[in-house]
Design a protein around this motif. Structure first.
Motif: not given
Length: 493
Positions: A423-429, A471-481
């Protein structure tokens, strides 16, 4: 105030004792029990899938007894899953065990209802997404049944249990709004639509708002629970309505996922969105606490993982969830993807085989082991969340800065992390117990607890007292796109 929240999910139920007020919000689980459907034969080649409502009621009473033994209760509230109902005769007796929303009797009926009543008309009135599990569809499927012909009252599951506790009929509005029988703009039954559907409008009881006192314990329920005239309060009796009360949000720029067997992905709005674009996107407008609207879409959710686990266990395998998630984290990314909302995934059964079938049909590799299958499920859910949240924001003309995941799925670190990346935004769980907390907060306010006057105060109390993780976006965002583009190309309808 000391209150008891009865929270009934599609696979289990709990009774939670809570203390609310004066800066305090604590919970103690005093009872937990299974909620397993039962298949009942109707002939040599047919059966019905039912809820065992009498056993559920007995379990609810046993849990409330344990809660009352710990001290006097100031209130009781019940929430549950939506759409299912019990039918009562003229004497107020149950005519049979409620039929499960996953029963096959509604197969093919959705298209029939859209043709008879008009999809645009239904949506403009009710604002509810079209699903074959909706109460409207169930009732049309049952129009010629002896049970419906004999019925004089229809009560949704929480309202039925509250009736047995108090002797009072009614329909709490957040759950009633899920039926596709309610005029969502007027917060009243859509009587003309109901009549045109061939349903007896006299079946539907008076509507209640969350926070109304239904009555006090009466009859055998009062005798079994210590003889006290404890108030039974109408909470947000659709479990998602209660869960959204306990989202620890500040301001309005937030999205949410109430994540469990189903994932309810959406926004909290001041008014429903009834546009043709919203109907085409199959979004739903369910009523919330304090006049709000829950603008959301159902995604199949962790049912996919739960049913896979049941399949493996039926074969004598006992995989641990922690092990499965650890293995999934190491598996190759985006190898195979599915649309979680494929109708083939709705009914109980061999979920791994169904997922394999979809992968073969779409020219993707079939998951070779359990780890690859779990990764396929969780990545597909994260992509479905991304699509749903972005579509909701576009249709409602709303921007969000944070996504709150509440309920049991908030414990799934892998899913939360991948959802933030997708989603490219922080997640609060968290909180995990959002549904029970929302239930407790609404009834505590009704019986006079301090410091819970409105949703802002309730959410501030949740944020101050409950554990959450960001949890903040921190993975391979282009791969998710890229995966999102591929997923859309395969599955968008």
């Amino acid at each position: 105030m000391s209150c008891a929240a009865v929270d009934l999910g599609a696979s289990s139920g709990r009774v939670i004792l809570g203390r609310v007020g004066g800066g305090e919000l604590t919970t103690t689980e005093v009872a937990r029990f299974d909620n397993k459907p039962i298949r009942v034969p109707r002939g040599a080649d047919d059966d019905r899938l039912h809820w065992d409502i009498l056993r559920l009621y007995a379990d609810v009473l046993a849990g409330l007894r344990r809660a009352s033994e710990l001290g006097p209760l100031d209130g009781i509230g019940i929430d549950s899953w939506a759409v299912d109902y019990g039918l009562l005769d003229a004497g107020g007796e149950l005519l049979g065990n409620p039929i499960h929303y996953r029963d096959a009797r509604t197969d093919g009926v959705l298209d029939q209802v859209r043709a008879e009543l008009g999809a645009r008309r239904i949506y403009a009135t009710t604002g509810i997404q079209f699903m074959q599990i909706n109460t409207l569809i169930q009732l049309v499927a049952a129009r010629d049944s002896p049970a419906l012909a004999s019925a004089r009252r229809l009560l949704l599951i929480p309202d039925l249990l509250c009736y047995w506790l108090t002797g009072e009929f009614g329909a709490e509005v957040t759950n009633a709004s899920t039926t596709q029988l309610l005029d969502v703009g007027q917060r009243r039954w859509a009587r003309e639509l109901i009549r045109d559907a061939g349903i007896d409008e006299a079946l539907l009881p008076r509507l209640r708002e969350p926070g109304e006192t239904i009555g006090v314990l009466a009859g055998s329920a009062r005798d079994q629970l210590g003889g006290h005239a404890t108030p039974v309060v109408a909470v947000g009796s659709h479990d998602t309505a209660s869960a959204i009360v306990a989202v620890p949000a500040t301001g309005t720029r937030f999205g949410y996922i109430s994540c469990g067997t189903w994932s309810l992905v959406g926004l909290e709005l001041a008014a429903p969105v009834l546009s043709e674009a919203s109907r085409a996107a199959n979004f739903t407008n369910e009523l919330g606490v304090d006049g709000t609207t829950r603008y959301l879409r159902n995604v199949m959710g962790l049912w996919l993982l739960q049913e896979s686990l049941r399949t493996w266990q039926s074969r004598g395998q006992q995989p641990e969830v922690v092990e499965l998630l650890s293995g999934a984290a190491e598996a190759a990314p985006f190898r195979s993807l599915i649309d979680p909302d494929d109708p083939r995934f709705l009914a109980p059964g061999d979920m791994p085989a169904r997922i394999a079938e979809v992968c073969r049909e779409t020219g993707q590799p079939v998951p070779a082991d359990r780890y690859q299958l779990v990764r396929c499920i969780l990545e597909s859910l994260a992509l479905a969340y991304r699509r749903t949240l972005r579509t909701a924001c576009e249709l409602a003309d709303r921007e969000v800065d944070v996504l709150h995941i509440v309920g049991g799925g908030s414990r799934n670190e892998l899913l939360c992390r991948w959802t933030a990346d997708a989603c490219g935004i922080p997640v609060v769980a968290g909180p995990v117990e959002a549904t029970a907390l929302g239930n407790l907060l609404v009834q505590a306010r009704a019986v006079g607890a301090a410091g819970v006057g409105d949703l802002t105060a309730m959410r501030a109390l949740v944020a101050a007292t409950q554990d959450v993780h960001e949890y903040r976006p921190g993975g391979d965002i282009p791969a998710w796109d890229a995966a999102a583009r591929r997923w859309s190309a395969i599955f968008e309808r």
